[in-house]
Design an enzyme around this catalytic site. Structure first.
Site, PDB file in Angstrom:
ATOM      1  N   LEU A  82       0.674  -1.187  -0.013  1.00 36.78           N
ATOM      2  CA  LEU A  82       0.089   0.305  -0.032  1.00 36.78           C
ATOM      3  C   LEU A  82       0.922   0.903   0.174  1.00 36.78           C
ATOM      4  O   LEU A  82       1.284   1.687   1.271  1.00 36.78           O
ATOM      5  CB  LEU A  82      -0.808  -0.100   1.007  1.00 36.78           C
ATOM      6  CG  LEU A  82      -2.321  -0.426   1.007  1.00 36.78           C
ATOM      7  CD1 LEU A  82      -3.760  -0.152   1.988  1.00 36.78           C
ATOM      8  CD2 LEU A  82      -2.881  -0.409  -0.029  1.00 36.78           C
ATOM      9  N   HIS A  83       1.631   2.151  -0.724  1.00 36.14           N
ATOM     10  CA  HIS A  83       2.173   2.053  -0.956  1.00 36.14           C
ATOM     11  C   HIS A  83       1.647   4.007  -0.696  1.00 36.14           C
ATOM     12  O   HIS A  83       2.353   4.425   0.194  1.00 36.14           O
ATOM     13  CB  HIS A  83       2.714   2.810  -2.954  1.00 36.14           C
ATOM     14  CG  HIS A  83       3.179   1.223  -3.629  1.00 36.14           C
ATOM     15  ND1 HIS A  83       3.929   1.074  -3.364  1.00 36.14           N
ATOM     16  CD2 HIS A  83       2.551   1.147  -4.850  1.00 36.14           C
ATOM     17  CE1 HIS A  83       4.186  -0.154  -4.155  1.00 36.14           C
ATOM     18  NE2 HIS A  83       3.210   0.098  -4.953  1.00 36.14           N
ATOM     19  N   ASP A  84       1.074   4.586  -1.023  1.00 34.57           N
ATOM     20  CA  ASP A  84       0.209   6.116  -0.929  1.00 34.57           C
ATOM     21  C   ASP A  84       0.069   6.962   0.003  1.00 34.57           C
ATOM     22  O   ASP A  84       0.375   7.551   0.576  1.00 34.57           O
ATOM     23  CB  ASP A  84      -0.145   6.226  -2.402  1.00 34.57           C
ATOM     24  CG  ASP A  84      -0.003   6.783  -3.946  1.00 34.57           C
ATOM     25  OD1 ASP A  84      -0.489   6.352  -4.253  1.00 34.57           O
ATOM     26  OD2 ASP A  84       1.623   6.474  -3.136  1.00 34.57           O
TER      27      ASP A  84
END
Ligand code: RIB
Ligand code: CA
Length: 313
Positions: free
Chosen positions: A242-244
């Site tokens: 879950l990058h952002d």
């Protein structure tokens, strides 16, 4: 501690949606002055629509959403439908937004907001290519000194690239823009793949999200279920990174993250390593440190925060 005034610059993107929802669910920590959409995961007409759909789905119809740059500063746009799907938010079917897109261009909103608000009180949170941020800095150099901090998702060192063997997508799409930002002298905090690949949405974490049993958490779980197939196939990992939301989680609980203040420069010439964040993690050069480059994260703390906050919407 008063809530932090931020502008989210984004290319939704399922993980962008998680970052936006986490911010909107945390008014005691974050005050979203506006959201500027940029071309990235999918073209701008979709990213600006997706940003509005996410806000409206969370019942936050007063958030102002602006359309920014529809292409990188000098290069052709590269998109990532292979990861995010044709719409950019594949997974659930969110209703088309009714809330309006603001007339003003996103870059003008960034410049005007920074000039109007007290200096040093606005944080920029780019979650996609840095085209809007760099265009604003180029058109209005005076705003650089007025920015409190730039907290961005992008780049990689130990994790190397995800769109090429050397480059992470956000930096790769507009390396000239990233070069402007990293040379700006502004306080920069970077959430690279080195931390985002440590916040994997395992089946247990998806289960915890679905156990909340709200439309927002269900939709988020559906988005993640779609989005994760690319990474689990590619990396054989136990879930999607879950990058952002690492960016908005940092604003709420910075203690979840650890890193080093180091020099980071952007490759803008070599076709082979274009968009690489050349991070001097081991201090082998005399280049001046210009960014707080995160290297580790408390993944359990991150997901506990994300689930607890999204349950509020
Ligand atoms: O490389 C990951 C980044 O590219 C994330 O911001 C994702 O949304 C895509 O924009
Ligand atoms: Ca993004």
């Amino acid at each position: 501690m008063p809530a932090r005034d931020i502008i989210i610059d984004t290319d939704p993107g399922q993980d962008d949606a998680a970052a936006i929802l986490l911010a909107l669910a945390s008014p005691e920590d974050i005050n979203v002055l506006g959201i500027t959409a940029v071309a990235g995961n999918v073209p701008l007409p979709l990213t600006q629509k997706n940003a509005r759909s996410v806000c409206e789905f969370a019942g936050k119809v007063d958030v102002r959403v602006f359309a920014g740059c529809d292409a990188p500063m000098t290069r052709a746009l590269v998109t990532a439908e292979h990861v995010h799907g044709k719409t950019g938010l594949d997974g659930p079917t969110l209703p088309d937004p009714k809330m309006p897109l603001q007339e003003k261009h996103g870059v003008d909103f960034i410049i005007e907001t920074l000039r109007e608000r007290p200096s040093g009180t606005v944080t920029l949170c780019p979650l996609g290519p840095l085209s809007n941020i760099a265009t604003a800095l180029t058109r209005a150099p005076d705003i650089a000194a007025r920015i409190q901090e730039i907290v961005l998702m992008g780049g990689a060192y130990f994790e190397v690239g995800n769109i090429t063997p050397a480059a992470e997508f956000n930096i790769y799409v507009d390396p000239e823009a990233a070069d402007v930002v990293f040379k700006s002298g502004i306080k920069i905090t970077v959430m690279p793949l080195d931390v985002t690949h440590k916040v994997l949405v395992t089946p247990e974490r998806i289960k915890a999200l679905r156990a909340v049993q709200t439309p927002v958490c269900d939709a988020m779980a559906d988005m993640i279920d779609f989005f994760e197939r690319f990474d689990t196939d590619k990396y054989g990992s136990s879930g999607a990174p879950l990058h952002d939301p690492c960016v908005t989680a940092y604003l709420i609980k910075p203690e979840l993250f650890t890193g080093r203040h180091i020099n980071v420069e952007i490759e803008t010439r070599s076709e082979l390593t274009l968009g690489m964040t050349v991070a001097d993690w081991w201090g082998v050069t005399d280049r001046a440190p210009n960014a707080m480059f995160m290297g580790d994260v408390d993944a359990k703390g991150f997901f506990d925060l994300l689930t607890e906050r999204l349950a509020r919407l």
